[in-house]
Design a protein around this motif. Structure first.
Motif, PDB file in Angstrom:
ATOM      1  N   LYS A 227      87.614  27.316  90.701  1.00 60.74           N
ATOM      2  CA  LYS A 227      86.594  28.081  91.432  1.00 60.74           C
ATOM      3  C   LYS A 227      85.208  27.804  90.860  1.00 60.74           C
ATOM      4  O   LYS A 227      84.254  27.555  91.590  1.00 60.74           O
ATOM      5  CB  LYS A 227      86.925  29.583  91.337  1.00 60.74           C
ATOM      6  CG  LYS A 227      86.024  30.479  92.143  1.00 60.74           C
ATOM      7  CD  LYS A 227      85.145  31.291  91.245  1.00 60.74           C
ATOM      8  CE  LYS A 227      83.947  31.810  92.000  1.00 60.74           C
ATOM      9  NZ  LYS A 227      82.940  32.351  91.101  1.00 60.74           N
ATOM     10  N   GLU A 228      85.115  27.806  89.531  1.00 61.10           N
ATOM     11  CA  GLU A 228      83.812  27.608  88.884  1.00 61.10           C
ATOM     12  C   GLU A 228      83.258  26.208  89.176  1.00 61.10           C
ATOM     13  O   GLU A 228      82.100  26.056  89.554  1.00 61.10           O
ATOM     14  CB  GLU A 228      83.988  27.816  87.378  1.00 61.10           C
ATOM     15  CG  GLU A 228      82.675  28.041  86.650  1.00 61.10           C
ATOM     16  CD  GLU A 228      82.878  28.179  85.156  1.00 61.10           C
ATOM     17  OE1 GLU A 228      83.807  28.878  84.748  1.00 61.10           O
ATOM     18  OE2 GLU A 228      82.083  27.569  84.417  1.00 61.10           O
ATOM     19  N   VAL A 229      84.139  25.216  89.029  1.00 62.40           N
ATOM     20  CA  VAL A 229      83.685  23.827  89.223  1.00 62.40           C
ATOM     21  C   VAL A 229      83.290  23.593  90.687  1.00 62.40           C
ATOM     22  O   VAL A 229      82.214  23.047  90.970  1.00 62.40           O
ATOM     23  CB  VAL A 229      84.796  22.833  88.772  1.00 62.40           C
ATOM     24  CG1 VAL A 229      84.453  21.417  89.177  1.00 62.40           C
ATOM     25  CG2 VAL A 229      85.005  22.933  87.272  1.00 62.40           C
ATOM     26  N   PHE A 230      84.138  24.015  91.610  1.00 64.04           N
ATOM     27  CA  PHE A 230      83.840  23.794  93.030  1.00 64.04           C
ATOM     28  C   PHE A 230      82.627  24.602  93.489  1.00 64.04           C
ATOM     29  O   PHE A 230      81.871  24.150  94.346  1.00 64.04           O
ATOM     30  CB  PHE A 230      85.063  24.124  93.888  1.00 64.04           C
ATOM     31  CG  PHE A 230      86.078  23.012  93.925  1.00 64.04           C
ATOM     32  CD1 PHE A 230      85.926  21.900  93.114  1.00 64.04           C
ATOM     33  CD2 PHE A 230      87.165  23.048  94.761  1.00 64.04           C
ATOM     34  CE1 PHE A 230      86.849  20.861  93.130  1.00 64.04           C
ATOM     35  CE2 PHE A 230      88.092  22.020  94.799  1.00 64.04           C
ATOM     36  CZ  PHE A 230      87.925  20.928  93.973  1.00 64.04           C
ATOM     37  N   HIS A 231      82.487  25.766  92.909  1.00 67.79           N
ATOM     38  CA  HIS A 231      81.325  26.584  93.268  1.00 67.79           C
ATOM     39  C   HIS A 231      80.048  25.867  92.858  1.00 67.79           C
ATOM     40  O   HIS A 231      79.066  25.842  93.597  1.00 67.79           O
ATOM     41  CB  HIS A 231      81.426  27.948  92.580  1.00 67.79           C
ATOM     42  CG  HIS A 231      80.540  28.981  93.186  1.00 67.79           C
ATOM     43  ND1 HIS A 231      80.895  29.700  94.307  1.00 67.79           N
ATOM     44  CD2 HIS A 231      79.293  29.391  92.855  1.00 67.79           C
ATOM     45  CE1 HIS A 231      79.913  30.516  94.627  1.00 67.79           C
ATOM     46  NE2 HIS A 231      78.930  30.356  93.761  1.00 67.79           N
TER      47      HIS A 231
ATOM     48  N   LEU B 229      76.343  17.551  89.631  1.00 69.26           N
ATOM     49  CA  LEU B 229      77.542  17.077  90.316  1.00 69.26           C
ATOM     50  C   LEU B 229      77.428  17.332  91.820  1.00 69.26           C
ATOM     51  O   LEU B 229      77.098  18.429  92.239  1.00 69.26           O
ATOM     52  CB  LEU B 229      78.764  17.818  89.747  1.00 69.26           C
ATOM     53  CG  LEU B 229      80.085  17.073  89.741  1.00 69.26           C
ATOM     54  CD1 LEU B 229      79.981  15.736  89.047  1.00 69.26           C
ATOM     55  CD2 LEU B 229      81.149  17.928  89.079  1.00 69.26           C
TER      56      LEU B 229
ATOM     57  N   ASN C  16      69.276  31.305 103.425  1.00 65.63           N
ATOM     58  CA  ASN C  16      69.913  30.090 102.908  1.00 65.63           C
ATOM     59  C   ASN C  16      69.569  28.830 103.683  1.00 65.63           C
ATOM     60  O   ASN C  16      69.665  27.726 103.149  1.00 65.63           O
ATOM     61  CB  ASN C  16      71.436  30.270 102.881  1.00 65.63           C
ATOM     62  CG  ASN C  16      71.902  30.993 101.634  1.00 65.63           C
ATOM     63  OD1 ASN C  16      71.973  30.408 100.566  1.00 65.63           O
ATOM     64  ND2 ASN C  16      72.173  32.276 101.774  1.00 65.63           N
ATOM     65  N   ILE C  17      69.215  28.972 104.955  1.00 65.93           N
ATOM     66  CA  ILE C  17      68.948  27.754 105.746  1.00 65.93           C
ATOM     67  C   ILE C  17      67.448  27.531 105.948  1.00 65.93           C
ATOM     68  O   ILE C  17      67.046  26.587 106.625  1.00 65.93           O
ATOM     69  CB  ILE C  17      69.663  27.787 107.124  1.00 65.93           C
ATOM     70  CG1 ILE C  17      69.141  28.955 107.988  1.00 65.93           C
ATOM     71  CG2 ILE C  17      71.164  27.881 106.961  1.00 65.93           C
ATOM     72  CD1 ILE C  17      69.591  28.876 109.437  1.00 65.93           C
TER      73      ILE C  17
ATOM     74  N   ILE D  74      78.858  16.301  95.978  1.00 65.11           N
ATOM     75  CA  ILE D  74      79.896  15.745  96.852  1.00 65.11           C
ATOM     76  C   ILE D  74      79.176  15.247  98.110  1.00 65.11           C
ATOM     77  O   ILE D  74      78.283  15.922  98.635  1.00 65.11           O
ATOM     78  CB  ILE D  74      80.993  16.788  97.171  1.00 65.11           C
ATOM     79  CG1 ILE D  74      82.081  16.158  98.045  1.00 65.11           C
ATOM     80  CG2 ILE D  74      80.441  18.026  97.821  1.00 65.11           C
ATOM     81  CD1 ILE D  74      83.359  16.969  98.076  1.00 65.11           C
TER      82      ILE D  74
ATOM     83  N   ILE E 269      79.749  22.607  92.449  1.00 62.98           N
ATOM     84  CA  ILE E 269      79.570  21.406  93.279  1.00 62.98           C
ATOM     85  C   ILE E 269      78.985  21.785  94.635  1.00 62.98           C
ATOM     86  O   ILE E 269      78.057  21.149  95.146  1.00 62.98           O
ATOM     87  CB  ILE E 269      80.920  20.665  93.473  1.00 62.98           C
ATOM     88  CG1 ILE E 269      81.402  20.077  92.155  1.00 62.98           C
ATOM     89  CG2 ILE E 269      80.793  19.565  94.521  1.00 62.98           C
ATOM     90  CD1 ILE E 269      82.790  19.449  92.225  1.00 62.98           C
ATOM     91  N   LEU E 270      79.522  22.849  95.222  1.00 57.32           N
ATOM     92  CA  LEU E 270      79.137  23.182  96.590  1.00 57.32           C
ATOM     93  C   LEU E 270      77.851  23.995  96.686  1.00 57.32           C
ATOM     94  O   LEU E 270      76.966  23.688  97.478  1.00 57.32           O
ATOM     95  CB  LEU E 270      80.260  23.980  97.267  1.00 57.32           C
ATOM     96  CG  LEU E 270      81.399  23.188  97.868  1.00 57.32           C
ATOM     97  CD1 LEU E 270      82.441  24.126  98.428  1.00 57.32           C
ATOM     98  CD2 LEU E 270      80.918  22.259  98.978  1.00 57.32           C
ATOM     99  N   PHE E 271      77.781  25.037  95.905  1.00 56.19           N
ATOM    100  CA  PHE E 271      76.725  26.015  96.154  1.00 56.19           C
ATOM    101  C   PHE E 271      75.566  26.000  95.165  1.00 56.19           C
ATOM    102  O   PHE E 271      74.544  26.616  95.407  1.00 56.19           O
ATOM    103  CB  PHE E 271      77.328  27.429  96.185  1.00 56.19           C
ATOM    104  CG  PHE E 271      78.413  27.598  97.210  1.00 56.19           C
ATOM    105  CD1 PHE E 271      78.190  27.263  98.539  1.00 56.19           C
ATOM    106  CD2 PHE E 271      79.655  28.084  96.855  1.00 56.19           C
ATOM    107  CE1 PHE E 271      79.177  27.423  99.487  1.00 56.19           C
ATOM    108  CE2 PHE E 271      80.659  28.242  97.796  1.00 56.19           C
ATOM    109  CZ  PHE E 271      80.417  27.908  99.119  1.00 56.19           C
TER     110      PHE E 271
END
Lengths: 523, 242
Positions: free
Chosen positions: B140-144, B153, B21-22, B155, B146-148
């Motif tokens: 969970k779906e929306v934040f997932h 979308l 991942n990094i 942040i 956004i983040l991952f």
């Protein structure tokens, strides 16, 4: 097979495969015997009411004149209802069709001539075993007050009280507990019988020839002996000779030990079965529950998940075959049952309807092998229930999917993704993390737009969320499976939409109240 | 010239997932193993495996590494060894950014005491995700996403520059969602602690030059917004603590 036997067997097959007949028999069985059948409790309540009415009428009759209508109701109506119940129980106690078919197939398989007489004997045996069962005898005796004119038979009303055993589960549990100690009770009974016999004879021999003594017959002696051994001691008959008093002292000591022995048997039976009683009660309660989470396996992740879900006031049931993990679940205040979640039998015993009662099955064992096995078990019972599973090794992902898991969570992958976010957008990550976990009282919630709400709040600008210091992050259109971020004021709200809002928990509650109040107010 | 590297201590599935991942952020990733001889043989990944022991002999990694901009992940399976490793790294490399993995709360506390900048509580995080899946599936779906996931979308955090039109105005006057299509979620203080935009603490805050906000928006809107209002500001995460 002779012609008559063939006609009988054909007829029996016809009845056995007739849907209407089987449906009716099943319905009667459900009402009378199936404790999981929803309407059985109403039938039980009805019968219990009849029993109490019958006993109340008997008591009232002792000193008062009871109206003839009530007498008629007690003697005929109640008795006829009990009689019908008896006949129905007789009907469903065993299946005549099944016995004859089984006998016919058995004979055919062995190449023997079918013997109708033997089949009928089997049927008679099966029916007689019902007739002579304890419960059936009580049922029959409870019908006898029908012959009301025979005064002695009126006392058989009291047998109706024994019928309560049929309808009150707790009585049945208590009886079954005592039944487990039948050997001890048998020894106790023999001991009491010996003491009563010996002491009765002794007191009769010592006292019967003394004119001042009240022990005149052997019956008097047995009566005195039982009253004394039971430590009741009415005092209506007392020994007056020294020898008789010596016998009395022996009987008193025997009586004390008898009472102590009886008490200890009952207490030990109850103690030993306490867990079973609790489990029976728990299972009964679970059968009434709706919309709960079923956690299969109570290991570390499961413990944390249960804690989180419990905070959200969700109902949780834990299934685990390991006693230590089960004890931990109980310690954590959860309803936990010692059943193997990978065994179909467990679900049958508990009587959970996976389709209607369970929100989701969570396979949270930290072993892919166990989770796959549990998933297959659950899927074999229900095709539709939502199954979520932990995945410990990514190479097993397709096995879980193939087994029927709806959602998989792979903790190692999650760690990888979190690491990426932590080195890329740490502040943003932390903000989202804080929101998700309700730190500082700020929370993110989803509010369902129902029919009523969508009729009264047409557009987004009518929500007034800013007034409640609430951020409307977006609207999720479930039918389109799409999230509309930061919707413009003119966006229309539709039934089934979800509002994703962020704000202080307390303001979110107020906002929700406001949305519903607004609807009521405008109505 | 010293190199910016990622050091992962422990050879296991966690290490490989982290490395995967990094890998777009760090060109040099080294995985250190306590059983390097066996692990080198079974290693099928592209990452280099080096030997590690828990003594104070760190000559192997004390070479041309820029520790201020490098990162270390402590993911040893044994909690005690992981804590010992963390404290060893912190005592030798004061500016190294350490992220450690813990299996329970007790170890998480010890890792923080040992000097880890960030601890990922594995069990709690997994449980949070599952609970959210169940109780708030849409969140969970929306934040997932956004983040991952690499969706539109995003942040991010922005810093208010001088001459910004919002300087001198109150937080309540922020109308970025209408004007620029971005939603401010929180304000970040100088000590890197964030405060929810509607919290009573910052309700009367007057916007100044240098104030930093966490915003959500579509990638294009954020780009336009940055040009107008400030600049994207990447916080050095090692200073961050909640």
């Amino acid at each position: 097979m002779n012609y008559f036997s063939r006609v009988i067997v054909d007829f029996v097959y016809f009845i056995h495969t007739a849907d209407a007949y089987q449906h009716k028999k099943r319905l009667v069985y459900d009402i009378l015997e199936n404790s999981r059948y929803h309407y059985k409790k109403y039938f039980d309540i009805f019968m219990i009411t009849l029993i109490f009415m019958s006993v109340a009428i008997l008591i009232a009759e002792v000193k008062h004149e009871v109206p003839s209508e009530i007498k008629f109701f007690n003697s005929y109506v109640i008795s006829i209802i009990f009689f019908i119940e008896y006949i129905l129980r007789f009907w469903i106690s065993s299946s005549v069709c099944e016995i004859i078919i089984s006998k016919s197939e058995h004979d055919a398989m062995l190449g023997r001539e079918f013997s109708l007489s033997r089949a009928i004997i089997k049927v008679i045996k099966a029916k007689l075993s019902f007739i002579f069962s304890f419960k059936a005898i009580i049922d029959l005796l409870a019908i006898l007050p029908f012959f009301h004119e025979l005064r002695l038979l009126r006392l058989f009303v009291l047998f109706r009280v024994f019928k309560l055993f049929r309808y009150a589960t707790s009585f049945q549990i208590f009886a079954s507990i005592l039944y487990t100690k039948k050997f001890e009770f048998l020894i106790l009974f023999m001991y009491a019988s010996i003491v009563i016999s010996v002491s009765s004879i002794l007191i009769y021999v010592m006292e019967a020839n003394n004119p001042a003594s009240k022990v005149n017959t052997l019956f008097d002696a047995v009566y005195w002996s039982i009253v004394t051994i039971a430590t009741v001691g009415y005092g209506d008959i007392t020994p007056i000779t020294t020898e008789g008093r010596v016998v009395a002292m022996g009987v008193i000591f025997a009586g004390i030990s008898l009472i102590a022995f009886t008490t200890s048997i009952v207490v030990s039976a109850l103690t030993e079965k306490l867990d079973d009683i609790r489990e029976i009660k728990t299972i009964e309660d679970i059968r009434k529950l709706k919309g709960f989470y079923l956690i299969c396996g109570y290991e570390n992740v499961a413990q944390e998940v249960a804690k989180k879900l419990k905070d959200g006031v969700a109902n949780i049931i834990v299934l685990d075959e390991d006693v230590h993990r089960l004890a931990q679940a109980k310690k954590d205040g959860l309803v936990a049952l010692n059943y193997d979640p990978g065994d179909v039998q467990s679900y049958k015993i508990i009587g959970i309807d996976l389709n209607t009662q369970v929100k989701a099955v969570l396979c949270l064992r930290e072993s892919d092998v166990e989770n796959v096995y549990t998933t297959l078990t659950v899927r074999s019972i229900s095709k539709s229930v939502n199954i979520v599973s932990l995945l410990m090794d990514d190479s097993n992902r397709n096995k879980l999917t193939f087994a029927g898991v709806n959602e998989i969570l792979y903790p190692k992958g999650l760690v990888g993704m979190i690491s990426k976010e932590l080195i890329g957008r740490p502040v943003a990550f932390e903000v989202i993390h804080a929101l998700r976990n309700d730190y500082y009282g700020v929370n993110v919630e989803e509010i369902l737009v129902d029919d009523r709400m969508s009729q009264k709040i047409i557009y987004v600008n009518e929500l007034n969320n800013a007034k409640f210091r609430i951020i409307l992050l977006g609207i999720y259109k479930k039918d389109k499976k799409r999230f509309f971020f930061n919707p413009i004021d003119g966006t229309a709200l539709e039934t089934g939409d979800y509002l994703l809002i962020i704000g202080k928990s307390i303001f979110i509650k107020e906002f929700e109240k406001y949305l519903h109040k607004k609807i009521k107010h405008e109505k | 010239m010293k190199n910016k590297v990622a050091l992962i201590f422990g050879y296991n599935d966690y290490a490989l997932e982290i490395a995967k991942n990094i890998s777009d952020k760090y060109s040099e990733i080294y995985i250190y193993s306590l059983h390097s001889e066996q692990d080198i043989l079974k290693n099928k990944s592209n990452f280099e495996i080096r030997s590690l022991d828990l003594s104070d002999n760190w000559e192997g990694i004390n070479e041309n590494f820029d520790f201020e901009n490098s990162i270390a992940f402590c993911v040893l399976e044994n909690s005690a060894e992981n804590v010992f490793l963390t404290i060893s790294l912190r005592s030798l490399f004061h500016h190294l950014h350490i992220i450690a993995l813990s299996n329970n709360k007790e170890t998480a506390n010890k890792l923080q005491m040992a000097g880890a900048n960030k601890v990922i509580p594995l069990v709690q995080t997994t449980a949070e995700m599952i609970a959210e899946m169940m109780e708030k599936p849409i969140v969970k779906e929306v934040f997932h996403k956004i983040l991952f996931e690499s969706g539109e979308l995003k942040i991010t955090q922005v810093k208010i520059n001088a001459n910004n039109e919002y300087i001198g105005r109150g937080i309540a006057e922020l109308d970025w969602n209408h004007k620029y299509g971005v939603i401010p979620l929180s304000m970040v203080h100088e000590d890197m602690k964030s405060e929810f935009i509607y919290s009573s603490k910052i309700k009367h805050h007057i916007i100044q030059e240098g104030d930093m906000f966490v915003i959500v928006g579509y990638e294009t809107c954020i780009g336009d917004f940055e040009k107008l209002i400030g600049s994207r500001y990447d916080v050095n995460w090692c200073n961050w603590s909640r």
